[in-house]
Design a protein around this motif. Structure first.
Motif, PDB file in Angstrom:
ATOM      1  N   ALA A   1       1.137  -1.459  -0.015  1.00 33.14           N
ATOM      2  CA  ALA A   1      -0.014   0.159   0.007  1.00 33.14           C
ATOM      3  C   ALA A   1       0.876   0.993  -0.150  1.00 33.14           C
ATOM      4  CB  ALA A   1      -1.108  -0.152   1.055  1.00 33.14           C
ATOM      5  N   PRO A   2       0.761   1.672  -0.967  1.00 39.64           N
ATOM      6  CA  PRO A   2       1.371   3.389  -1.344  1.00 39.64           C
ATOM      7  C   PRO A   2       0.980   4.199   0.293  1.00 39.64           C
ATOM      8  CG  PRO A   2       0.661   2.856  -2.844  1.00 39.64           C
ATOM      9  CD  PRO A   2       0.065   2.085  -2.311  1.00 39.64           C
ATOM     10  N   ALA A   3       2.233   5.128   0.255  1.00 35.84           N
ATOM     11  CA  ALA A   3       1.986   5.989   1.756  1.00 35.84           C
ATOM     12  C   ALA A   3       1.158   6.767   1.359  1.00 35.84           C
ATOM     13  CB  ALA A   3       3.574   6.497   2.019  1.00 35.84           C
ATOM     14  N   GLN A   4       1.512   7.396   0.270  1.00 37.67           N
ATOM     15  CA  GLN A   4       0.483   8.585  -0.383  1.00 37.67           C
ATOM     16  C   GLN A   4      -0.927   8.746   0.478  1.00 37.67           C
ATOM     17  OE1 GLN A   4       2.769   6.791  -2.179  1.00 37.67           O
ATOM     18  NE2 GLN A   4       2.340   7.073  -4.261  1.00 37.67           N
ATOM     19  N   ILE A   5      -1.428   6.424  -0.062  1.00 40.94           N
ATOM     20  CA  ILE A   5      -3.143   6.749   0.509  1.00 40.94           C
ATOM     21  C   ILE A   5      -3.349   7.021   1.926  1.00 40.94           C
ATOM     22  CG2 ILE A   5      -3.141   5.391  -1.639  1.00 40.94           C
ATOM     23  CD1 ILE A   5      -3.173   3.469   0.677  1.00 40.94           C
ATOM     24  N   GLY A   6      -2.068   7.351   3.059  1.00 41.54           N
ATOM     25  CA  GLY A   6      -3.299   7.343   3.938  1.00 41.54           C
ATOM     26  C   GLY A   6      -1.263   6.064   5.069  1.00 41.54           C
ATOM     27  N   GLY A   7      -0.444   7.626   5.548  1.00 43.31           N
ATOM     28  CA  GLY A   7      -0.328   6.263   6.407  1.00 43.31           C
ATOM     29  C   GLY A   7      -0.487   5.168   7.250  1.00 43.31           C
ATOM     30  N   GLY A   8      -0.970   6.384   7.592  1.00 47.87           N
ATOM     31  CA  GLY A   8      -1.765   5.144   8.965  1.00 47.87           C
ATOM     32  C   GLY A   8      -2.437   3.750   8.612  1.00 47.87           C
ATOM     33  N   TYR A   9      -3.255   4.038   7.182  1.00 48.80           N
ATOM     34  CA  TYR A   9      -3.424   2.692   7.156  1.00 48.80           C
ATOM     35  C   TYR A   9      -2.559   1.872   5.995  1.00 48.80           C
ATOM     36  CZ  TYR A   9      -6.819   0.054   3.455  1.00 48.80           C
ATOM     37  OH  TYR A   9      -7.726  -0.640   3.261  1.00 48.80           O
ATOM     38  N   ALA A  10      -1.889   2.493   5.249  1.00 51.70           N
ATOM     39  CA  ALA A  10      -1.127   1.996   4.779  1.00 51.70           C
ATOM     40  C   ALA A  10       0.072   1.203   5.063  1.00 51.70           C
ATOM     41  CB  ALA A  10      -0.209   2.805   3.559  1.00 51.70           C
ATOM     42  N   ARG A  11       0.383   1.592   6.750  1.00 49.47           N
ATOM     43  CA  ARG A  11       1.278   0.939   7.974  1.00 49.47           C
ATOM     44  C   ARG A  11       0.008  -0.232   8.167  1.00 49.47           C
ATOM     45  NH1 ARG A  11       0.943   4.511  11.626  1.00 49.47           N
ATOM     46  NH2 ARG A  11      -0.508   3.022  12.486  1.00 49.47           N
ATOM     47  N   ASP A  12      -0.529  -0.351   8.829  1.00 52.81           N
ATOM     48  CA  ASP A  12      -1.551  -1.340   8.726  1.00 52.81           C
ATOM     49  C   ASP A  12      -1.948  -2.552   8.386  1.00 52.81           C
ATOM     50  OD1 ASP A  12      -2.170   0.098  11.663  1.00 52.81           O
ATOM     51  OD2 ASP A  12      -4.134   0.734  10.801  1.00 52.81           O
ATOM     52  N   PHE A  13      -2.233  -1.607   6.189  1.00 55.62           N
ATOM     53  CA  PHE A  13      -2.358  -2.755   6.069  1.00 55.62           C
ATOM     54  C   PHE A  13      -1.366  -3.602   5.239  1.00 55.62           C
ATOM     55  CE2 PHE A  13      -3.171  -4.483   1.223  1.00 55.62           C
ATOM     56  CZ  PHE A  13      -4.028  -4.854   1.509  1.00 55.62           C
ATOM     57  N   ASN A  14       0.069  -3.261   5.181  1.00 56.97           N
ATOM     58  CA  ASN A  14       1.275  -4.180   5.177  1.00 56.97           C
ATOM     59  C   ASN A  14       1.752  -4.550   6.224  1.00 56.97           C
ATOM     60  OD1 ASN A  14       1.634  -2.810   2.145  1.00 56.97           O
ATOM     61  ND2 ASN A  14       2.384  -0.297   3.760  1.00 56.97           N
ATOM     62  N   ALA A  15       1.036  -4.115   7.483  1.00 53.93           N
ATOM     63  CA  ALA A  15       1.804  -5.564   8.434  1.00 53.93           C
ATOM     64  C   ALA A  15       0.887  -6.834   8.035  1.00 53.93           C
ATOM     65  CB  ALA A  15       0.800  -4.877   9.882  1.00 53.93           C
ATOM     66  N   VAL A  16      -0.630  -6.254   7.507  1.00 51.47           N
ATOM     67  CA  VAL A  16      -1.549  -7.948   7.739  1.00 51.47           C
ATOM     68  C   VAL A  16      -0.868  -9.056   7.102  1.00 51.47           C
ATOM     69  CG1 VAL A  16      -3.499  -9.079   6.074  1.00 51.47           C
ATOM     70  CG2 VAL A  16      -3.609  -6.766   6.888  1.00 51.47           C
ATOM     71  N   PHE A  17       0.348  -8.740   5.962  1.00 47.71           N
ATOM     72  CA  PHE A  17       0.918 -10.774   4.650  1.00 47.71           C
ATOM     73  C   PHE A  17       1.456 -10.716   5.518  1.00 47.71           C
ATOM     74  CE2 PHE A  17      -1.048  -7.063   2.313  1.00 47.71           C
ATOM     75  CZ  PHE A  17      -1.800  -8.280   1.143  1.00 47.71           C
ATOM     76  N   PRO A  18       2.710  -9.768   6.299  1.00 45.20           N
ATOM     77  CA  PRO A  18       4.245 -10.501   7.655  1.00 45.20           C
ATOM     78  C   PRO A  18       3.395 -11.549   8.887  1.00 45.20           C
ATOM     79  CG  PRO A  18       4.065  -8.332   7.170  1.00 45.20           C
ATOM     80  CD  PRO A  18       2.806  -8.444   5.828  1.00 45.20           C
ATOM     81  N   ALA A  19       2.478 -11.036   9.052  1.00 43.85           N
ATOM     82  CA  ALA A  19       1.227 -10.944  10.272  1.00 43.85           C
ATOM     83  C   ALA A  19       0.724 -12.600  10.021  1.00 43.85           C
ATOM     84  CB  ALA A  19       0.392 -10.041  11.110  1.00 43.85           C
ATOM     85  N   VAL A  20       0.225 -12.613   8.697  1.00 38.46           N
ATOM     86  CA  VAL A  20      -0.592 -14.054   8.147  1.00 38.46           C
ATOM     87  C   VAL A  20       0.431 -15.190   8.546  1.00 38.46           C
ATOM     88  CG1 VAL A  20      -1.496 -15.143   6.708  1.00 38.46           C
ATOM     89  CG2 VAL A  20      -2.996 -12.581   7.854  1.00 38.46           C
ATOM     90  N   ALA A  21       1.485 -14.262   7.619  1.00 37.84           N
ATOM     91  CA  ALA A  21       2.441 -15.869   6.970  1.00 37.84           C
ATOM     92  C   ALA A  21       3.333 -16.024   8.677  1.00 37.84           C
ATOM     93  CB  ALA A  21       3.750 -14.990   6.096  1.00 37.84           C
ATOM     94  N   ARG A  22       3.321 -15.292   9.230  1.00 37.50           N
ATOM     95  CA  ARG A  22       4.122 -15.548  10.796  1.00 37.50           C
ATOM     96  C   ARG A  22       2.855 -16.698  11.583  1.00 37.50           C
ATOM     97  NH1 ARG A  22       5.638 -10.388  11.246  1.00 37.50           N
ATOM     98  NH2 ARG A  22       4.182  -9.791  12.394  1.00 37.50           N
ATOM     99  N   ALA A  23       1.654 -15.991  11.682  1.00 37.74           N
ATOM    100  CA  ALA A  23       1.210 -17.149  12.124  1.00 37.74           C
ATOM    101  C   ALA A  23       1.031 -18.179  12.417  1.00 37.74           C
ATOM    102  CB  ALA A  23      -0.307 -16.323  12.577  1.00 37.74           C
ATOM    103  N   HIS A  24       1.106 -18.867  10.743  1.00 36.44           N
ATOM    104  CA  HIS A  24       1.059 -19.835  10.001  1.00 36.44           C
ATOM    105  C   HIS A  24       1.293 -20.359   9.759  1.00 36.44           C
ATOM    106  CE1 HIS A  24      -3.689 -19.651  10.199  1.00 36.44           C
ATOM    107  NE2 HIS A  24      -3.391 -18.390  10.229  1.00 36.44           N
ATOM    108  N   GLY A  25       3.660 -20.048   9.743  1.00 36.97           N
ATOM    109  CA  GLY A  25       4.246 -20.535   9.384  1.00 36.97           C
ATOM    110  C   GLY A  25       4.689 -20.576   8.151  1.00 36.97           C
TER     111      GLY A  25
END
Length: 223
Positions: A150-174
């Motif tokens: 998610a590009p930061a220009q769409i809203g830094g907080g939203y982009a940060r939260d969205f981009n955190a989703v994928f590594p979190a899911v990968a870690r949770a399920h190995g």
């Protein structure tokens, strides 16, 4: 106060998958090898318009290009496209059981861009991806989870939260994470179609070449 979600106008200004009409690639059957030799291993791409091959002939779309890239690495693999243009993670969760056939060895999950396009709550995106990966692992498949930046220009907080989703899911399920599907292709006009959103044949080839070693490693881990 929570940061407002990005507007659709802002999201259309960044390179994401366009919600075109539904296109679902028809899965090919597994074919036996010559004289009883093992047939190819099966990789299924569960995704949206990029895995549906939007705007490209079948031979130039990502499934065919990934199969060719894996062949260059010495892998005997059949890549099935299971992409629906405009699909969100919720759509993928609803159809994962029938879109990923039982002879699949590794499922590549490339969803989330349309969640971003619609400004959906990243918590829902994570819940849907959790459900998809849980279902795939429960059926015994290897999984590669593919993110989208998610590009930061769409809203830094939203982009940060969205981009955190994928590594979190990968870690949770190995499972294996490929961080950004459009790495090396996004915002490069020569690698995209006229809409500035979908990769052209050259762009799809770059995506395939970068993704192939990750998928090959996931296949090797299941021998």
């Amino acid at each position: 106060m929570a940061e407002p979600r990005p507007s659709r106008r802002a999201l259309f200004a960044v390179p994401l998958f366009l919600a075109a009409g539904p296109v679902l690639a028809q899965p090919a059957p597994r074919q036996p090898g010559p004289r009883g030799a093992p047939g190819p291993r099966i990789v299924t791409l569960l995704g949206d318009s990029i895995t549906a091959g939007y705007g490209l002939p079948a031979q130039a779309a990502l499934p065919a290009q990934l199969q060719a890239a894996l062949a260059r690495l010495g892998a005997n693999v059949l890549v099935r496209g299971a992409g629906v243009s405009g699909d969100t993670t919720a759509g993928g969760l609803a159809r994962v059981d029938f879109s990923v056939r039982k002879d699949t060895d590794v499922a590549v999950v490339a969803l989330g861009a349309n969640d971003l396009l619609q400004g959906l709550d990243p918590r829902r995106t994570r819940a849907n991806l959790d459900g998809i990966v849980r279902k795939l692992k429960g059926r015994g498949f290897g999984v590669v989870l593919v993110g989208i930046d998610a590009p930061a220009q769409i809203g830094g907080g939203y982009a940060r939260d969205f981009n955190a989703v994928f590594p979190a899911v990968a870690r949770a399920h190995g499972v294996t994470l490929y961080p950004n599907l459009l790495d090396g292709v996004a915002r490069r006009p020569a690698l995209n179609q006229a809409d500035g959103i979908h990769p052209n044949a050259r762009g799809a080839a770059i995506i395939a070449a970068r993704l192939a070693p990750v998928v090959a490693k996931a296949l090797a881990a299941r021998r």
